[in-house]
Design a protein around this motif. Sequence first.
Motif: not given
Length: 319
Positions: A114-115, A144-145, A176-178, A244-245
Motif C-alpha cells: 500500500v505504501a 478511518l470511519a 483502499g476499501i476491502s 488503509s495503512l
Amino acid sequence: MNQPDRTLKDYLLVLLKGLCMGAADVVPGVSGGTIAFITGIYDEWLTSLKRCTPAVLLMLKREGIAKTWRYINGNFLVALFGGILISLKTFAAIVLMAMDAYPILVWAFFSGLVAASIYHLAREQRGWGLTEVFGLLLGIAFILAISFMAPAQLPGHGWILFLGGFVAICAMILPGISGSFILLLVGLYPVFLQAIHNLEIVKLLWFGAGCITGLIVFSRFLLWLLKSYHNQTLSVLVGFLVGSLYVTWPWKHALLTTTDSHGRTVVLQQENINPFNYAAVTGTEPTLGLAVLWAFIGVALVLGVEVVAGWIKRRSQGA
C-alpha cells in the motif's frame, strides 16, 4: 479503447494479476482495486467493465460474436476474472493460512504494498491545490470511519445478499476499501463463507447478481469521475490508500471475534497497538525486524513491477 494485442504470455500475466487481486479481496482490509492499480491494469479493467452493458446484446446480434468480444476486451476480462475466481478457491486459502500463522508479517507485507502504491499514485497527480488536499483528507477520513465502525449483523435474505454483493464489489473496485471488510461490517462475511462451503446455490446467485450489477454500474460512474474530475478523484483514491495503512497496521489486538464455517476465528473488530507494547498486551513477540523486512519486500515488489513494466513498454516502442 482498442483491445491490446496480447500473446499467451501476456494473458498468463493478466491471470497472475487476477490471482493477486482475488487473494487480496479475501483478506478484510486489503482491496483488489489496490492490486489493480499497482499492476497497471486499473484503467483497462474499468473501461472493459463499462462496455459490458445490455446494449452489448444488440451489438452481438448486429455485429456478431467476434467483433462484440473484441469490443468488450473479452480475453482480458476472462483472464483477469479467471485468476480472481481461481484465487478465491485456492491461493486465497494460502493467504489465509499465512495470516493465521504469521499475521504480523503478512500485514507488514500488505502495508509495504500500500505504501508503495501511494507513492505510485501520488506521482500520477497533476498538482495539489485546495480541492485536492480536501479530497485527500476526505478519503483518509472515510476509510478511518469505516475501520472504526462496529460490525452489524444482517440476516442472509436474498435481497440483502444482493445489496451486500453490490456494495462489496464496488469496494473491490476502489483502491483502499476491502469488499470482504465491508461484508464483515454488515455481518455478511460468515454468511457468504457458509454459502461457499455448503454450495448454497441460491444465496451465491443472489450475491453474484449483486456483484455483476455493481461492476457494471459503479465502473461507469468511477470512469466518469476520473475523466471529469481527474485530480480530485485521484486525490480521494490516494486518501483511501493512506487511510488503509491504518487498516493494514501489523500489530493488532482483537476486540471481537466470531467463528466461520471452517471453524476458523474471524476477527470482527480490533485495535492497533504499539509494537513495543505488543508483547505485553498479547503475549506474543512483535517480530519487529522481520516485519520491517517484509514491508520493504512489499515496497520492492511494487517498485520492481513498475520498473519491469516501464522496461517492457520502452522495448515495445523501440521495436
